[in-house]
Write an enzyme that holds these catalytic residues in place. Structure first.
Site, PDB file in Angstrom:
ATOM      1  N   GLU A 113       0.864  -1.181   0.000  1.00 43.66           N
ATOM      2  CA  GLU A 113       0.000   0.000   0.000  1.00 43.66           C
ATOM      3  C   GLU A 113       0.898   1.227   0.000  1.00 43.66           C
ATOM      4  OE1 GLU A 113      -2.640  -0.326   3.368  1.00 43.66           O
ATOM      5  OE2 GLU A 113      -3.526  -2.202   2.598  1.00 43.66           O
TER       6      GLU A 113
ATOM      7  N   GLN B 289      42.554  -5.184 -22.127  1.00 38.07           N
ATOM      8  CA  GLN B 289      42.385  -5.899 -20.864  1.00 38.07           C
ATOM      9  C   GLN B 289      41.334  -5.229 -19.966  1.00 38.07           C
ATOM     10  OE1 GLN B 289      45.748  -6.269 -18.028  1.00 38.07           O
ATOM     11  NE2 GLN B 289      45.644  -8.461 -18.468  1.00 38.07           N
TER      12      GLN B 289
ATOM     13  N   GLN C 116      28.167   0.464 -20.278  1.00 40.45           N
ATOM     14  CA  GLN C 116      29.512   1.057 -20.341  1.00 40.45           C
ATOM     15  C   GLN C 116      30.326   0.466 -21.493  1.00 40.45           C
ATOM     16  OE1 GLN C 116      30.120   3.497 -18.311  1.00 40.45           O
ATOM     17  NE2 GLN C 116      32.224   3.922 -18.961  1.00 40.45           N
ATOM     18  N   VAL C 117      30.234  -0.832 -21.682  1.00 39.77           N
ATOM     19  CA  VAL C 117      30.969  -1.477 -22.789  1.00 39.77           C
ATOM     20  C   VAL C 117      30.479  -0.919 -24.134  1.00 39.77           C
ATOM     21  CG1 VAL C 117      31.335  -3.678 -24.001  1.00 39.77           C
ATOM     22  CG2 VAL C 117      31.496  -3.595 -21.496  1.00 39.77           C
TER      23      VAL C 117
ATOM     24  N   GLU D  44       9.161  -7.399  -4.889  1.00 42.53           N
ATOM     25  CA  GLU D  44       9.206  -8.645  -4.094  1.00 42.53           C
ATOM     26  C   GLU D  44      10.028  -8.465  -2.812  1.00 42.53           C
ATOM     27  OE1 GLU D  44       7.212 -11.611  -6.784  1.00 42.53           O
ATOM     28  OE2 GLU D  44       8.472 -12.232  -5.135  1.00 42.53           O
TER      29      GLU D  44
END
Ligand code: COS
Length: 382
Positions: free
Chosen positions: A128, A280, A338-339, A365
């Site tokens: 609620e 990397q 981001q990639v 939930e």
């Protein structure tokens, strides 16, 4: 033959079926429904036609008699393409499990076979405006008058509440009793005094309707009470012991989709004369993302299996799995954006949707703060 996750043949078959339906029938219209905030009717129909609605139900009610892990596998596969559709799908076990747990024979026969086929769907109305995390503080009143209860009050943030054929609604017969006053009712659309209210405009899962529900002198026959007076809170919480890992599975689906998109893009996108996957800095991001997805999946499957093995008391694992998987999905989806860099921030690519959709998993939930409260209580006792 069992695979690396030790799934049974049945579980693998259900996962593969859900994967096919999701990728062939649901995926094509996902961007459209996200953009227009519309209900994916054709996706929900495809899920029903494939017989996937009944995986959480015993065979005697028309279900496939499967298990919590099967439910989680289906949720994961649907969420891989569309978390909103996964949320719509998950609303039915969320609203229907209370009937399985606490319903009379009549109530079970009336609703469960129709939920198993997807003829009707369900919803669960606990929250609620003033009672989100503090669910026992809810204020919707139920007053007994002869052979009926009169309900007054409002519910908030009810997923699928405007499409459900039956809604498990939690009200209180005495607010002073907190958890011990909470009582569950089975509400159907069209009952006088019941109305669906405002539909929220949301950041993510836009193809999943989130609505308010209003009760104004709504007369509910006593046969529509689920369980005894005061049993509602236990019914609500024991339902979440199953649906929280299933929500974790939705998060795993989103996280896996974000990881796959990031891996694919990193191999294609050229900068400084080579694919960015050769750097990397990107490799380490992808490696961390993969570990998050893997750990989240293992926690979800473990918790679901624990439940299926009939081991009581998976509350700790349910909260851990939901919380970890939702945090993982948020982190992985953010890193996927981001990639993708500037492209990731546009709606040309789905990763921005994954990021918006992942956010709700830390909230619904039970917020991830509440999950941590549950975990800490289980650890410390009291
Ligand atoms: N299974 C069965 N019973 C449970 C239970 C569970 N998982 N968790 C709690 N209960 C029972 C308790 O045993 C207690 O009963 P007794 O007094 O007979 O022992 C009763 O429910 C009240 O529990 P508790 O005292 O822990 O209640 P609190 O008010 O402290 O609230 C939290 C507990 C915070 C965990 C609960 O309110 C919660 O989960 N809040 C989040 C709600 C939520 O998830 N909302 C999202 C809805 S779905 S979109």
């Amino acid at each position: 033959m069992r695979d690396v996750f030790d799934l049974t043949d049945d579980q693998r078959a259900i996962r593969d079926l859900a994967r096919t339906i999701a990728r062939e029938k649901i995926a094509p219209r996902v961007a459209h429904h996200d953009e227009t905030e519309t209900y994916p009717e054709e996706a929900m129909r495809a899920i029903a036609e494939a017989g996937l609605y009944g995986v959480w139900l015993p065979e005697e009610y028309g279900g496939s008699g499967m298990d919590c892990l099967s439910l989680s596998l289906v949720e994961e596969e649907i969420a891989y393409v569309c978390a909103a559709t996964g949320t719509n799908y998950g609303s039915t076990p969320l609203g229907g499990l209370p009937i399985l747990f606490a319903g009379t024979d009549e109530q079970k026969k009336k609703y469960l076979p129709r939920l198993a086929t997807g003829e009707i769907t369900a919803a669960y109305a606990l929250s609620e405006s003033g009672a989100g995390s503090d669910a026992a503080g809810l204020r919707t009143r139920a007053v007994r008058k002869g052979d009926r209860y009169v309900l007054n009050g409002s519910k908030q943030w009810c997923s699928n509440g405007d499409h459900a054929g039956v809604l498990t609604v939690f009200a209180t017969v005495d607010p002073a009793k907190r958890a011990k006053g909470i009582t569950a009712f089975l509400i159907e659309p069209g009952m006088p005094g019941f109305a669906v209210g405002k539909k929220e405009k949301k950041m993510g899962i836009r193809a999943s309707p989130t609505v308010a529900l209003h009760f104004t002198d709504c007369e509910v026959p006593v046969e529509q009470r689920l369980g005894e007076e005061g049993e509602g809170f236990t019914i609500a919480m024991s339902t979440l012991d199953i649906t929280r890992p299933a929500t974790g599975a939705l998060a795993v689906g989103v996280a896996q989709a974000a990881l796959d998109a990031a891996v694919g893009y990193a191999k294609e996108r050229q900068q400084f004369g080579q694919p960015i996957a050769a750097f990397q800095g990107i490799q380490f991001m992808l490696a961390d993302m993969a570990m998050q997805v893997h750990a989240a999946r293992l926690m979800v499957y473990y918790c679901a299996r624990q439940y299926d093995a009939g081991l009581k008391g998976n509350t700790l694992e349910a909260s851990m799995a939901k919380c970890f998987a939702a945090d993982a999905a948020m982190k992985v989806a953010t890193d996927a954006v981001q990639v993708f860099g500037g492209y990731g921030y546009t709606r040309e690519f789905p990763v921005e949707r994954f990021m918006r959709d992942a956010k709700i998993m830390q909230i619904y939930e039970g917020t991830n703060q509440i999950q941590r409260v549950v975990v800490a209580r289980e650890l410390l006792g009291g």
